[in-house]
Design an enzyme around this catalytic site. Structure first.
Site, PDB file in Angstrom:
ATOM      1  N   GLU A 130      16.636 -65.890 -11.205  1.00 34.67           N
ATOM      2  CA  GLU A 130      17.423 -65.530 -12.392  1.00 34.67           C
ATOM      3  C   GLU A 130      18.414 -66.638 -12.774  1.00 34.67           C
ATOM      4  O   GLU A 130      19.637 -66.417 -12.794  1.00 34.67           O
ATOM      5  CB  GLU A 130      18.160 -64.215 -12.158  1.00 34.67           C
ATOM      6  CG  GLU A 130      17.220 -63.063 -11.868  1.00 34.67           C
ATOM      7  CD  GLU A 130      17.924 -61.719 -11.700  1.00 34.67           C
ATOM      8  OE1 GLU A 130      17.227 -60.695 -11.661  1.00 34.67           O
ATOM      9  OE2 GLU A 130      19.172 -61.690 -11.609  1.00 34.67           O
TER      10      GLU A 130
ATOM     11  N   GLU B 287      10.988 -58.522  -8.567  1.00 35.80           N
ATOM     12  CA  GLU B 287      12.014 -57.492  -8.372  1.00 35.80           C
ATOM     13  C   GLU B 287      11.761 -56.358  -9.344  1.00 35.80           C
ATOM     14  O   GLU B 287      11.518 -56.580 -10.530  1.00 35.80           O
ATOM     15  CB  GLU B 287      13.436 -58.021  -8.623  1.00 35.80           C
ATOM     16  CG  GLU B 287      14.027 -58.863  -7.532  1.00 35.80           C
ATOM     17  CD  GLU B 287      15.475 -59.246  -7.837  1.00 35.80           C
ATOM     18  OE1 GLU B 287      16.176 -58.467  -8.535  1.00 35.80           O
ATOM     19  OE2 GLU B 287      15.898 -60.315  -7.384  1.00 35.80           O
TER      20      GLU B 287
END
Length: 472
Positions: free
Chosen positions: A168, A366
């Site tokens: 991220e 995720e």
């Protein structure tokens, strides 16, 4: 209805170094950004819990690996803590104690028949580099990161075959510099975009370093694109969704997968004085070192509509100039986390990737459900009966399998998280794990109902789902 799960479909779980390790053995001067944030704003972390102890993975990793083996995980993703990997960040002097810990974890995973996947940076930017160079504001940090990456590949690349450059990469600077909601709360949109660019460049530098070593593996990046939906079919609402996608998703997808930035993004950055003025040689590095595969983190949809008001001339530029958030009436909510539950996002993301980026391999790195007060679901034997998590996972995998059946290059699903772990600010308030962590001194572990269920679908390769919805 029973769905067959392909034999090579990954069913794993993920976490990160800083959210699990704790500070045991950490030396003076080895703080990461989350460590520093916690020390400076402990009051914003739920009940004061943070990375200091976390799940004590530094000492209890073998216990977790044993549980992974029991459950049957195929893969486990975590990170190397950059801030702990060196005692000298500029001369790249490795902390041999910490490096041995990574060796031990990798070897333990392989012994348990769990494939390790390592990420080089999961927010663990060393504070030293923030204080001396203003972090990713500096081209110097890009080169230091590339040097770090090469050393990590040389040390572990013989056993670790799947690498990620970042997790991220857009998140820290968005929270700190674009929205100014995290310490040190500096609103600076130009810096936000510069950090975006330097991380894309750093990723390409790491890819170049990896390939130069001739290792038998692959390297990707974990991105967190939000599957964005327009409120309506109007051209104005559709444009709002396109602009969100441009600034928050394509800002990394385009350089990392296509090797170039879109002309529209460059034009807008120039117009609003947030252009990052790249060096031509660096653009060549980005162009020539695109990713082998993608990790995609997906939790909830993003819904937007056309803005109703003119942007204030006294407010710094923000992509919100081009959209407003749209709150869909009647949406299904996770009341604990405050996030919409819409499992179809993974299917729609599969089509988005295929339409815009071809057949690049990817997997969900995720996805998960955080739940508050899980003690309320604990039976007399101390097992958390988290049927809500089972349903959540089941619905998302069902949509993924549909995408795979239709030709998606999706390779699997990884749950966030293997154990309950510290999350930014949320700390241990909402629990995400297959394995429960008690907040006692021993950080006692116990499997939840979802752990046994997840193990069963890994073993049987069958997903039982409800028949097509009947009208009521």
């Amino acid at each position: 209805m029973k769905l067959l799960i392909p034999e090579n479909f990954i069913l794993g779980a993920a976490s990160s170094a800083w959210q699990t390790e704790g500070w045991k053995g950490k030396k003076e001067g080895q703080d990461s950004y989350p460590d520093s944030w916690y020390k400076n704003e402990k009051f914003v972390w739920h009940n004061g819990y943070g990375p200091a102890v976390a799940t004590n993975f530094m000492e209890q990793y073998q216990e977790d690996v044993d549980l992974m083996k029991e459950i049957g995980l195929t893969h486990y993703r975590t990170s190397i803590n950059w801030s702990r990997f060196f005692t000298d960040y500029e001369n790249l002097v490795v902390d041999e104690d910490y490096a041995q810990h990574i060796d031990d974890v990798v070897n333990a995973l392989l012994e348990a028949n769990v494939e390790p996947m390592l990420c080089l940076e999961h927010y663990e930017l060393p504070v030293y580099l923030s204080e001396k160079y203003d972090g990713w504001s500096s081209r110097k940090v890009v080169d230091l990161y590339a040097g770090y990456a090469k050393i990590a590949f040389e040390r572990y690349g013989d056993r670790v075959k799947q690498w990620f450059t970042f997790n991220e990469p857009i998140v820290p600077q968005t929270r700190i510099y674009l929205d100014a909601i995290r310490w040190p709360h500096e609103q600076n949109t130009e810096k936000w975009m510069l950090w975006n660019y330097h991380k894309a460049l750093a990723s390409a530098q790491a890819v170049k370093a990896y390939r130069s070593l001739g290792l038998k593996g692959r390297i990707g990046c974990v991105l967190n694109p939000e599957m964005v939906y327009a409120r309506s079919s109007s051209k104005e609402d559709k444009k709002a969704a396109e602009m969100y996608d441009l600034f928050y998703n394509r800002v990394f997808f385009d350089p990392m997968v296509k090797g170039e930035y879109s002309a529209e993004l460059i034009a807008l950055c120039t117009k609003f004085d947030i252009y990052f003025n790249p060096d031509e040689n660096d653009l060549s590095i980005i162009s020539e070192n695109t990713l082998d595969f993608l990790g995609i983190n997906q939790y909830y949809p993003k819904r937007v509509k056309a803005p109703r008001y003119e942007w204030s001339k006294t407010t710094p530029f923000h992509p919100e100039m081009f959209f407003e958030n749209f709150d869909l009436p009647g949406k299904n909510m996770n009341d604990s986390r405050g996030w919409e539950i819409y499992p179809k996002i993974v299917y729609d993301m599969a089509h988005y990737l295929k339409e815009n980026y071809g057949d690049i391999p990817w997997l969900i790195t995720e996805n998960g459900m955080g739940r508050e007060n899980e003690e309320a679901y604990m039976d007399d034997l101390g097992t958390v009966n988290d049927s809500y998590r089972i349903d959540f996972i089941k619905q998302h995998i069902q949509w993924l399998l549909k995408a795979v059946e239709e030709g998606s290059a999706c390779e699997g699903y990884m749950l966030w998280a293997f154990t309950d772990c510290v999350s930014p600010m949320n700390a241990f308030k909402n629990r995400y794990g297959l394995v429960r962590i008690e907040l006692d001194e021993k950080r006692t572990r116990s499997k939840k109902k979802s752990a046994e269920w997840y193990g069963s679908i890994i073993q049987d390769r069958v997903l039982e789902v409800a028949d097509e919805c009947e009208w009521k």
